[in-house]
Design a protein around this motif. Structure first.
Motif, short mmCIF file in Angstrom:
data_model
loop_
_atom_site.label_atom_id
_atom_site.label_comp_id
_atom_site.label_asym_id
_atom_site.label_seq_id
_atom_site.Cartn_x
_atom_site.Cartn_y
_atom_site.Cartn_z
N GLY A 1 18.85 -17.52 43.57
CA GLY A 1 18.68 -17.61 42.12
C GLY A 1 18.04 -16.37 41.53
N GLN B 1 26.72 -24.74 49.38
CA GLN B 1 27.44 -24.26 48.18
C GLN B 1 28.87 -24.81 48.17
N THR C 1 24.37 -18.45 43.49
CA THR C 1 23.33 -17.61 44.07
C THR C 1 22.30 -18.49 44.77
N GLN C 2 22.24 -18.34 46.05
CA GLN C 2 21.32 -19.12 46.88
C GLN C 2 19.89 -18.95 46.38
N SER D 1 27.66 -15.71 48.94
CA SER D 1 27.89 -16.62 47.81
C SER D 1 29.24 -16.32 47.16
N SER E 1 14.17 -21.10 39.99
CA SER E 1 14.46 -19.66 40.15
C SER E 1 14.96 -19.10 38.82
N THR F 1 22.51 -23.11 42.82
CA THR F 1 21.43 -22.39 43.50
C THR F 1 20.65 -23.33 44.40
N TYR G 1 21.99 -28.05 42.06
CA TYR G 1 21.23 -27.60 43.23
C TYR G 1 21.94 -27.95 44.53
N SER H 1 16.46 -11.42 49.42
CA SER H 1 16.83 -11.61 48.03
C SER H 1 16.88 -10.24 47.38
#
Ligand code: F6R
Length: 366
Positions: free
Chosen positions: A108, A165, A105-106, A61, A136, A131, A147, A362
């Motif tokens: 979240g 992203q 942040t993918q 990210s 999240s 995200t 999103y 994560s």
């Protein structure tokens, strides 16, 4: 669940024609060059008053954020800094009211990114999160949530969330640019028309993945790999190296082309393949010079270059092609090539592709 693919990563790489499309669908009008981001809670007046953008993220990210800097500075003329969340949160950042923070942040859920964004709020700055996960943790601490519509990503290595992203950053930068008057209607139209062609171009790369596989297999037993790029292709080099190291366990580093002679060249010999991202643009000649530099040290070079570029073949050992596109969008296409290169390298080395050792999807602890 893997829809016939051997790994989630390969499935997710293939989903990118769709996930990229879904991320921009309904948000742009190429008729009047406008970008409509309903979820953005900032007025045009506030956009015009932005002094600086502070992008905060980790890992892949963060690499997306580095590309965002080129978009915001080139299109919207806004000074942009890109910080690693774990550095930012323990630093002493100079934040003022007209600085806007963008957390990428993918999941979240990345602990450092969350903490960094919370500290921005304490400075009174407006905050945006990009995200992939609805509801999240990050969505509860920012003023606006944009999103990515990539769908769930199971493979630990981020692929389709990364390209999504980039799409959101591209749209946001054009939105800012329109509000600030730094690009006119026709320029915006062209940028959006070119964006709409990206899914089809991704599909063309996917259709020719056998060539990428062949190339990956030639170098699969090497110990070290370099990735070099300049300007927008510098973050692409960083991301290509990150993907390769995390799933194939080959030592890989990404460099800005101009930095090679400031140290990294010392490591180079015929045993270190160099991936040069050499798409057309204002630094094309400069990356060609870098290629000559590494060839002089006997390194074998794999170039990522545009279809129709016949000059590149004179200087390199292998060429992986992408369809021609706008200079700022080429990183999306080149990244798909490098994801496949990493995937097929890891496959040839029989690695645990979807769950690399020591890594988690994560990172909720710092
Ligand atoms: C690399 C990768 C990681 C993540 C990083 C941030 O393929 O997946 O580097 O990008 O852990 O994760 P998010 O985007 O969820 O904050």
């Amino acid at each position: 669940e893997k829809a016939g693919y051997d790994h989630f990563m390969l499935k997710e790489i293939h989903e990118q024609a769709t996930s990229v499309h879904d991320t921009f669908a309904g948000k742009l009008s190429e008729l009047d060059g406008s970008v409509n981001l309903e979820e953005l809670n900032i007025s045009d007046e506030e956009i015009r008053n932005i002094d600086r953008i502070e992008i905060i993220a980790c890992g892949t990210s963060w690499n997306a954020g580095l590309l965002g800097k080129y978009f915001f500075e080139n299109f919207a003329g806004i000074h942009t800094d890109v910080d690693i969340a774990s550095e930012f949160r323990y630093g002493n950042p100079i934040m003022r009211k007209n600085v806007i923070s963008i957390a990428i942040t993918q999941s979240g859920e990345t602990a450092d990114t969350l903490a960094a964004v919370k500290s921005c709020k304490a400075y009174g700055c407006s905050s945006i999160a990009i995200t992939n996960v609805v509801g999240s943790s990050i969505t509860r601490v920012v003023d606006s949530v944009l999103y990515t519509r990539a769908g769930p990503e199971i493979g630990v290595a981020a692929t389709k969330t990364f390209t999504a992203q980039l799409i959101v950053l591209y749209l946001l930068s054009i939105r800012f640019a329109r509000a600030r008057g730094t690009i006119n209607t026709n320029e915006a139209k062209d940028l959006l028309i070119e964006l709409k062609r990206i899914p089809g171009k991704i599909q063309k790369i996917l259709n020719r993945k056998a060539e990428i596989r062949e190339c990956a297999e030639i170098f699969a037993e090497e110990r070290d790999y370099f990735f070099v790029g300049r300007n927008v292709n510098y973050p692409v080099a960083l991301e290509g190296a990150l993907k390769l190291k995390e799933i194939s366990y080959i030592h890989a580093e990404g460099f800005a082309g101009g930095e090679l002679k400031h140290g990294p060249l010392a490591l180079l010999d015929e045993g270190t393949p160099v991936v040069a991202i050499a798409t057309k643009g204002h630094v094309y000649d400069k990356i060609l010079s870098n290629i000559k530099e590494v060839k002089a040290r006997e390194a074998r070079v794999i170039a990522v270059a545009e279809k129709g570029d016949t000059e590149i073949e004179k200087y390199v050992d292998h060429v992986l092609r992408i369809p021609p596109t706008h200079e700022m969008l080429a990183p999306i296409l080149s990244s798909v090539v490098l994801q496949l290169l990493a995937y097929y390298t890891a496959l040839a080395r029989d690695c645990s592709i979807d769950k690399p050792k020591n890594l988690a999807k994560s990172v909720t602890v710092e």
